[in-house]
Design an enzyme around this catalytic site. Structure first.
Site, PDB file in Angstrom:
ATOM      1  N   CYS A 134      -6.144  22.920 -21.307  1.00 28.21           N
ATOM      2  CA  CYS A 134      -4.795  22.463 -21.622  1.00 28.21           C
ATOM      3  C   CYS A 134      -3.726  23.165 -20.787  1.00 28.21           C
ATOM      4  O   CYS A 134      -2.533  22.918 -20.945  1.00 28.21           O
ATOM      5  CB  CYS A 134      -4.507  22.658 -23.104  1.00 28.21           C
TER       6      CYS A 134
ATOM      7  N   HIS B 107      -0.443  16.324 -28.548  1.00 34.58           N
ATOM      8  CA  HIS B 107      -0.931  17.278 -27.541  1.00 34.58           C
ATOM      9  C   HIS B 107      -1.541  16.453 -26.412  1.00 34.58           C
ATOM     10  O   HIS B 107      -2.609  15.847 -26.578  1.00 34.58           O
ATOM     11  CB  HIS B 107      -1.979  18.185 -28.171  1.00 34.58           C
TER      12      HIS B 107
ATOM     13  N   HIS C 172       3.825  26.217 -26.260  1.00 37.79           N
ATOM     14  CA  HIS C 172       2.667  25.303 -26.325  1.00 37.79           C
ATOM     15  C   HIS C 172       2.660  24.633 -27.704  1.00 37.79           C
ATOM     16  O   HIS C 172       2.499  23.420 -27.794  1.00 37.79           O
ATOM     17  CB  HIS C 172       1.401  26.104 -26.089  1.00 37.79           C
TER      18      HIS C 172
END
Lengths: 406, 234
Positions: free
Chosen positions: A164, A332, A297
């Site tokens: 990620c 996400h 994040h």
């Protein structure tokens, strides 16, 4: 356009040496809020989430039936979701003459055209699964971007995949190549799609919220998946000015670390991410006191968000800094997350406002005074953007409002 | 100035290190993990090695051989400022197929988490980073052509640009792997190695891993001196 020889790097703000500034001169994206930066920005400001019930595949056995997908995005035979996101973006950029053909292309993704692999396994034709390879996707992206491949190692298109952290790592790599004078124009393209492949995995790891992700919320339970694609064109300041490009912002510094701890859980004390932030600030020659906002994040998982708050308090010596996550709105978006968040962060610097952390209803005790559920004014010209990923990977970017030196 | 102080390799039925001039056939009755542990390549057992996918096993072994070749000591729980850069031909394709096939065959009801975590090209590097305690950047890069020359070039960039002390650059596929240990010239520990340019030139001319190994084995080693300690002034 011929590749030009490196020019004299610009003087650093402290006048202590010379380094090239890496500036963003063009960008575009598609997110679950729709096409374009404006749609994403307005969507986030509205406080409405783009996480919705999924109809792309059956979610009957998964923890949740929700994800954030691009409205009306489909993929017919021989088409992938990510290319159906990228082709319109790259075609538009090409029509506008935005992308120089001597740009070095970096593609950031985690699973790319994973739908090809899904189809091949479901049909029992596993020989065609290789069409899902990332190098196949890279070739298509090169074609649609119009960049010309050159033969030397450091001029050939490449893939960066770091879970990620992928697109943050790609942007950091691009900025590094500009700073050291090896390149003066790079196109970072990022993409990932919502797939049964990924959703099944996150569901089995119990990482998904049953409803919608609530970053930094006291009662958060997990993440929501999302999909996005986009690009950002980075140039050396000299080339940007020579070509009279509008400058969106500066990639002023970067830092990447690994927790070296666990494959799926972050290091709980946040030391790995704090070190990445410290490295990024050193790279930017900026003190922590200059940072006015943080794009976190903020996935909405119990452990990630707790780790991030510890890291931020460590890195910024407990000075509360307006912090936000966009993942309650966009989901996400995995390999595309870093790119998406950098573009939104530049927009926030321009508007002098950070978006609300969508879906956060009751702020976690550890995030009080840092994270808000309403838009918040932004002081200063510097944002730190962070991402963390599987394997304990961390990245921090220092983003600055662009100003010409006096 | 950059030095390459260790090169670990696994090809076909053999494995070895270049600087230590080691070359051994694959063990017949032991696992490669047991073999390398017995030889002191792994300081302590690699947790869950048996559950790693094939590329993760190759990555871990090649890294171990390169670290061993460079004379670097590591211990459980100890972290070091080492960056990891990896590449291969097919990314995570085999692991992706294995994971999704298993999911489909189980009726598309429950995926296996221990297969899912290997569906990222960076996962083998992350597993190795955990075992060897590497706290620097961990990045997978994919190249269209000339993978090893490109890998070396970006590894050099990582060493200089990210300000890490050491970088491990590995190309690991299911059947072969090659890993280089890079550090700035004159850094601790001193020992034998190669100049970066020497290995870069060999890699640039070679068309496969065997040729790179062969070329490196024939290249002259340079002896690195310990960095001079500053004299105390009174």
């Amino acid at each position: 356009m011929p590749h030009l020889a490196p020019l004299t790097p610009s003087l650093s703000p402290q006048g202590k040496g010379r380094y090239r500034k890496a500036v963003a001169v063009a960008c575009d994206l598609v997110t679950p809020y729709g096409w374009g930066v404006h749609a994403c920005w307005q969507g986030l400001l509205s406080g409405q989430s783009a996480i919705r019930p999924l109809d792309r595949f059956s979610t009957r056995h998964f923890l949740t039936d929700k994800a954030a997908t691009i409205p009306d995005l489909k993929a017919g035979p021989g088409e992938s979701f990510v290319m159906n996101m990228l082709i319109p973006l790259l075609s538009k950029a090409s029509d506008l003459g935005l992308i120089p053909d001597d740009s070095l292309l970096i593609l950031a993704t985690t699973t790319g055209e994973i739908d090809f692999l899904e189809q091949s396994v479901l049909r029992g034709t596993q020989g065609t699964a290789k069409e899902s390879r990332l190098d196949c996707l890279l070739a298509k992206v090169v074609h649609w971007s119009g960049v010309v491949t050159r033969s030397k190692s450091r001029n050939m298109p490449l893939i960066v995949s770091a879970a990620c952290v992928s697109s943050s790592a790609a942007i950091a790599q691009a900025a590094s190549l500009i700073r050291n004078g090896e390149q003066d124009c790079l196109l970072v393209v990022a993409c990932d799609s919502v797939s049964e492949f990924v959703m099944a995995g996150f569901s089995t790891l119990m990482a998904l919220d049953k409803d919608m992700a609530r970053p930094f919320d006291r009662d958060r339970k997990g993440l929501s998946l999302g999909e996005a694609a986009g690009f950002i064109l980075l140039m050396s300041e000299e080339r940007a000015m020579r070509e009279e490009r509008p400058i969106i912002g500066e990639i002023a510094g970067w830092g990447m670390t690994g927790d070296a701890n666990h494959m799926t859980g972050p290091c709980r004390d946040g030391c790995g991410l704090a070190l990445a932030v410290e490295k990024a600030l050193q790279s930017a020659s900026i003190p922590e006191s200059a940072v006015g906002s943080i794009s976190a994040h903020g996935t909405g998982t119990v452990y990630n968000d707790a780790m991030e708050m510890k890291a931020f308090k460590k890195a910024f010596q407990n000075r509360a800094i307006p912090t936000y996550s966009i993942k309650g709105g966009t989901g996400h978006t995995m390999g595309a997350a870093g790119l998406l968040e950098v573009i939104v962060a530049f927009q926030a610097l321009k508007e002098k406002m950070i978006p609300p952390t969508v879906n956060m209803r009751c702020v976690d005790e550890e995030a009080k005074g840092w994270v808000f559920s309403q838009p918040h004014s932004l002081d200063g010209t510097v944002t730190v953007s962070t991402n963390s990923g599987f394997g304990g990977l961390n990245a921090a970017l220092v983003l600055k409002e662009y100003r010409t030196e006096e | 100035m950059i030095d390459i102080n260790g090169i670990g390799w696994i090809t076909g039925k053999k494995y070895g290190c270049v600087v230590k001039a080691l070359s051994r056939p694959f063990p017949q009755r032991k696992s490669i993990h047991a073999q390398l542990s017995g030889e002191g390549v792994f300081s302590y057992p690699v947790k869950n090695f048996g559950r790693f996918d094939r590329v993760s096993k190759m990555t871990c072994c090649a890294l171990g051989l390169a670290i061993y070749d460079a004379g670097i000591i590591y211990a459980e729980g100890q972290k070091q400022d080492i960056g990891l850069l990896g590449t291969n031909e097919a990314g995570a394709l085999s692991s992706n197929i294995a994971y999704f096939k298993d999911y489909v065959e189980s009726g598309r009801t429950l995926a296996r988490g221990n297969l899912f975590i290997y569906t990222l090209p960076s996962s083998p590097l992350a597993e190795a980073a955990i075992h060897f305690g590497c706290q620097g950047p961990v990045i997978y890069m994919g190249f269209q052509h000339r993978a090893i020359p490109s890998l070396l070039s970006y590894a050099k960039g990582m060493l200089l640009g990210e300000k890490v002390q050491k970088v491990l650059a590995v190309k690991a596929d299911e059947e072969e792997a090659l890993c280089f240990f890079l550090q700035e010239g004159g850094a601790e520990p001193p020992g034998k190695g190669f100049g970066f340019d020497t290995i870069e030139a060999i890699a640039g001319q070679a068309s496969n891993i065997d040729q790179i190994i062969e070329g490196a084995q024939k290249a002259p080693l340079k002896i690195q001196k310990a960095p001079l300690k500053k004299k105390e002034t009174r």
